[in-house]
Write a protein that holds these residues in place. Structure first.
Motif, PDB file in Angstrom:
ATOM      1  N   ARG A 113      63.696  68.100  19.241  1.00 12.49           N
ATOM      2  CA  ARG A 113      62.777  66.980  19.391  1.00 12.49           C
ATOM      3  C   ARG A 113      62.433  66.504  17.980  1.00 12.49           C
ATOM      4  O   ARG A 113      62.068  67.317  17.129  1.00 12.49           O
ATOM      5  CB  ARG A 113      61.538  67.391  20.156  1.00 12.49           C
ATOM      6  CG  ARG A 113      61.811  67.540  21.647  1.00 12.49           C
ATOM      7  CD  ARG A 113      60.643  68.161  22.373  1.00 12.49           C
ATOM      8  NE  ARG A 113      60.918  68.291  23.792  1.00 12.49           N
ATOM      9  CZ  ARG A 113      61.698  69.218  24.336  1.00 12.49           C
ATOM     10  NH1 ARG A 113      62.299  70.104  23.574  1.00 12.49           N
ATOM     11  NH2 ARG A 113      61.887  69.263  25.638  1.00 12.49           N
ATOM     12  N   VAL A 114      62.556  65.205  17.770  1.00 10.21           N
ATOM     13  CA  VAL A 114      62.280  64.608  16.469  1.00 10.21           C
ATOM     14  C   VAL A 114      61.017  63.770  16.617  1.00 10.21           C
ATOM     15  O   VAL A 114      60.980  62.845  17.435  1.00 10.21           O
ATOM     16  CB  VAL A 114      63.467  63.727  16.001  1.00 10.21           C
ATOM     17  CG1 VAL A 114      63.190  63.164  14.618  1.00 10.21           C
ATOM     18  CG2 VAL A 114      64.773  64.509  16.033  1.00 10.21           C
ATOM     19  N   MET A 115      59.973  64.117  15.854  1.00 16.45           N
ATOM     20  CA  MET A 115      58.696  63.404  15.897  1.00 16.45           C
ATOM     21  C   MET A 115      58.569  62.579  14.620  1.00 16.45           C
ATOM     22  O   MET A 115      58.559  63.139  13.517  1.00 16.45           O
ATOM     23  CB  MET A 115      57.555  64.402  16.012  1.00 16.45           C
ATOM     24  CG  MET A 115      57.577  65.164  17.337  1.00 16.45           C
ATOM     25  SD  MET A 115      56.542  66.631  17.333  1.00 16.45           S
ATOM     26  CE  MET A 115      57.799  67.877  17.010  1.00 16.45           C
ATOM     27  N   ILE A 116      58.515  61.256  14.800  1.00 14.12           N
ATOM     28  CA  ILE A 116      58.546  60.325  13.677  1.00 14.12           C
ATOM     29  C   ILE A 116      57.251  59.512  13.650  1.00 14.12           C
ATOM     30  O   ILE A 116      56.909  58.873  14.655  1.00 14.12           O
ATOM     31  CB  ILE A 116      59.752  59.366  13.816  1.00 14.12           C
ATOM     32  CG1 ILE A 116      61.055  60.157  13.902  1.00 14.12           C
ATOM     33  CG2 ILE A 116      59.776  58.363  12.674  1.00 14.12           C
ATOM     34  CD1 ILE A 116      62.260  59.307  14.242  1.00 14.12           C
ATOM     35  N   PRO A 117      56.542  59.501  12.525  1.00 10.60           N
ATOM     36  CA  PRO A 117      55.346  58.658  12.442  1.00 10.60           C
ATOM     37  C   PRO A 117      55.742  57.183  12.342  1.00 10.60           C
ATOM     38  O   PRO A 117      56.731  56.849  11.686  1.00 10.60           O
ATOM     39  CB  PRO A 117      54.667  59.135  11.157  1.00 10.60           C
ATOM     40  CG  PRO A 117      55.777  59.693  10.324  1.00 10.60           C
ATOM     41  CD  PRO A 117      56.791  60.240  11.294  1.00 10.60           C
ATOM     42  N   VAL A 118      54.996  56.336  13.041  1.00 10.06           N
ATOM     43  CA  VAL A 118      55.236  54.892  12.998  1.00 10.06           C
ATOM     44  C   VAL A 118      53.889  54.187  12.845  1.00 10.06           C
ATOM     45  O   VAL A 118      52.836  54.770  13.089  1.00 10.06           O
ATOM     46  CB  VAL A 118      55.979  54.385  14.269  1.00 10.06           C
ATOM     47  CG1 VAL A 118      57.376  54.969  14.354  1.00 10.06           C
ATOM     48  CG2 VAL A 118      55.201  54.699  15.526  1.00 10.06           C
ATOM     49  N   GLU A 119      53.924  52.937  12.445  1.00 14.56           N
ATOM     50  CA  GLU A 119      52.699  52.166  12.232  1.00 14.56           C
ATOM     51  C   GLU A 119      52.165  51.506  13.503  1.00 14.56           C
ATOM     52  O   GLU A 119      50.986  51.268  13.627  1.00 14.56           O
ATOM     53  CB  GLU A 119      52.944  51.090  11.170  1.00 14.56           C
ATOM     54  CG  GLU A 119      53.231  51.652   9.791  1.00 14.56           C
ATOM     55  CD  GLU A 119      52.062  52.455   9.242  1.00 14.56           C
ATOM     56  OE1 GLU A 119      50.900  52.038   9.406  1.00 14.56           O
ATOM     57  OE2 GLU A 119      52.325  53.512   8.641  1.00 14.56           O
ATOM     58  N   GLN A 120      53.035  51.212  14.445  1.00 16.30           N
ATOM     59  CA  GLN A 120      52.616  50.484  15.643  1.00 16.30           C
ATOM     60  C   GLN A 120      52.378  51.439  16.808  1.00 16.30           C
ATOM     61  O   GLN A 120      52.782  52.577  16.773  1.00 16.30           O
ATOM     62  CB  GLN A 120      53.653  49.413  16.033  1.00 16.30           C
ATOM     63  CG  GLN A 120      54.981  49.954  16.521  1.00 16.30           C
ATOM     64  CD  GLN A 120      55.947  50.368  15.421  1.00 16.30           C
ATOM     65  OE1 GLN A 120      55.636  50.277  14.248  1.00 16.30           O
ATOM     66  NE2 GLN A 120      57.098  50.847  15.810  1.00 16.30           N
ATOM     67  N   GLY A 121      51.669  50.913  17.829  1.00 15.42           N
ATOM     68  CA  GLY A 121      51.411  51.686  19.035  1.00 15.42           C
ATOM     69  C   GLY A 121      50.146  52.512  18.931  1.00 15.42           C
ATOM     70  O   GLY A 121      49.630  52.780  17.848  1.00 15.42           O
ATOM     71  N   ALA A 122      49.656  52.926  20.086  1.00 18.14           N
ATOM     72  CA  ALA A 122      48.415  53.694  20.141  1.00 18.14           C
ATOM     73  C   ALA A 122      48.588  55.101  19.585  1.00 18.14           C
ATOM     74  O   ALA A 122      47.676  55.658  18.980  1.00 18.14           O
ATOM     75  CB  ALA A 122      47.915  53.766  21.585  1.00 18.14           C
ATOM     76  N   VAL A 123      49.759  55.685  19.769  1.00 19.32           N
ATOM     77  CA  VAL A 123      49.997  57.071  19.361  1.00 19.32           C
ATOM     78  C   VAL A 123      50.427  57.163  17.903  1.00 19.32           C
ATOM     79  O   VAL A 123      50.240  58.192  17.264  1.00 19.32           O
ATOM     80  CB  VAL A 123      51.069  57.716  20.283  1.00 19.32           C
ATOM     81  CG1 VAL A 123      51.372  59.135  19.879  1.00 19.32           C
ATOM     82  CG2 VAL A 123      50.624  57.671  21.727  1.00 19.32           C
ATOM     83  N   LYS A 124      50.991  56.088  17.369  1.00 23.11           N
ATOM     84  CA  LYS A 124      51.500  56.059  15.978  1.00 23.11           C
ATOM     85  C   LYS A 124      52.580  57.113  15.754  1.00 23.11           C
ATOM     86  O   LYS A 124      52.713  57.688  14.687  1.00 23.11           O
ATOM     87  CB  LYS A 124      50.363  56.270  14.967  1.00 23.11           C
ATOM     88  CG  LYS A 124      49.214  55.310  15.089  1.00 23.11           C
ATOM     89  CD  LYS A 124      49.549  53.992  14.481  1.00 23.11           C
ATOM     90  CE  LYS A 124      48.315  53.130  14.352  1.00 23.11           C
ATOM     91  NZ  LYS A 124      48.397  51.896  15.031  1.00 23.11           N
ATOM     92  N   MET A 125      53.346  57.378  16.820  1.00 21.28           N
ATOM     93  CA  MET A 125      54.405  58.368  16.737  1.00 21.28           C
ATOM     94  C   MET A 125      55.472  58.040  17.782  1.00 21.28           C
ATOM     95  O   MET A 125      55.167  57.558  18.866  1.00 21.28           O
ATOM     96  CB  MET A 125      53.840  59.762  17.027  1.00 21.28           C
ATOM     97  CG  MET A 125      54.874  60.869  17.009  1.00 21.28           C
ATOM     98  SD  MET A 125      54.182  62.474  17.449  1.00 21.28           S
ATOM     99  CE  MET A 125      53.059  62.730  16.117  1.00 21.28           C
ATOM    100  N   GLU A 126      56.713  58.272  17.399  1.00 21.49           N
ATOM    101  CA  GLU A 126      57.821  58.218  18.343  1.00 21.49           C
ATOM    102  C   GLU A 126      58.421  59.608  18.417  1.00 21.49           C
ATOM    103  O   GLU A 126      58.418  60.347  17.425  1.00 21.49           O
ATOM    104  CB  GLU A 126      58.891  57.223  17.881  1.00 21.49           C
ATOM    105  CG  GLU A 126      58.431  55.789  17.910  1.00 21.49           C
ATOM    106  CD  GLU A 126      59.469  54.813  17.382  1.00 21.49           C
ATOM    107  OE1 GLU A 126      60.498  55.259  16.814  1.00 21.49           O
ATOM    108  OE2 GLU A 126      59.241  53.603  17.506  1.00 21.49           O
ATOM    109  N   MET A 127      58.917  59.977  19.601  1.00 16.19           N
ATOM    110  CA  MET A 127      59.556  61.276  19.763  1.00 16.19           C
ATOM    111  C   MET A 127      60.871  61.080  20.492  1.00 16.19           C
ATOM    112  O   MET A 127      60.948  60.324  21.460  1.00 16.19           O
ATOM    113  CB  MET A 127      58.679  62.252  20.546  1.00 16.19           C
ATOM    114  CG  MET A 127      59.283  63.651  20.633  1.00 16.19           C
ATOM    115  SD  MET A 127      58.293  64.828  21.558  1.00 16.19           S
ATOM    116  CE  MET A 127      56.789  64.850  20.630  1.00 16.19           C
TER     117      MET A 127
END
Length: 148
Positions: A64-78
Motif C-alpha cells: 500500500r502506497v500512501m501519498i500526501p496530496v494538497e486536495q481533498g478532505a483527507v489530503k492523502m491518496e492510497m
C-alpha cells in the motif's frame, strides 16, 4: 494493537477522521477479509512524505502506497499494489509459508518471509513509481488500484 489499529492511530495524528460502514469493517482496509500474516511500515527514502505498508495476505505480497496530496478532505491518496499473477512470485510466498520443514526452518520461517517481502516490495515500488498515477497506467507486472 494490530496493524490496522496502528494505521488508524497514525492517520488520526494527521487529522484523518475514519468512517466505517460497520464495526466489523474497521479491521479490513480493502475487500479482502484476511488478516495479514506479516505487516511492515516504511517511510520512503526517495519520495518525501510517502509511506508504505507491506503485507503478506493469503500468502501473497501486497504493497500500500500512501501519498500526501494538497486536495481533498483527507489530503492523502492510497494505492494497493499487487504482483501480477503472470509472475511466479506469489508461489514463492505460498511455498515458504506452507513448507513443513525442520525445527530450524520453522524458527527462521518468519524472518525468511520478511526478507522475501522486503525484496519483492522494492521491485513493486520501482514498478509503481515507473507508472503514471494520473492515467493509472503501470507496468504489466503489477496490478494497481486506488483505495483512497
Amino acid at each position: 494493537m494490530n496493524i490496522n489499529e496502528q494505521l488508524e492511530n497514525f492517520l488520526e495524528t494527521l487529522g484523518v477522521e475514519m468512517e466505517y460502514k460497520s464495526e466489523d469493517s474497521r479491521d479490513h482496509f480493502d475487500d479482502n477479509d484476511s488478516i495479514p500474516e506479516i505487516s511492515i511500515f516504511q517511510a520512503s527514502r526517495d519520495h518525501y512524505g510517502v509511506f508504505y505498508r507491506l503485507d503478506i495476505i493469503d500468502a501473497m505480497p501486497q504493497l500500500r502506497v500512501m501519498i500526501p496530496v494538497e486536495q481533498g478532505a483527507v489530503k492523502m491518496e492510497m494505492y494497493l499494489v499487487r504482483i501480477s499473477s503472470r509472475l511466479p512470485l506469489n508461489a514463492w510466498f505460498a511455498g515458504v509459508a506452507s513448507y513443513q520443514g525442520s525445527s530450524a526452518f520453522e524458527k527462521g520461517r518468519e524472518a525468511a518471509l520478511q526478507h522475501l517481502l522486503y525484496a519483492v516490495a522494492e521491485m513493486m515500488k520501482q514498478l509503481f513509481w515507473s507508472g503514471n498515477l494520473h492515467t493509472m497506467s503501470f507496468p504489466p507486472e503489477i496490478d494497481v488500484r486506488r483505495v483512497l
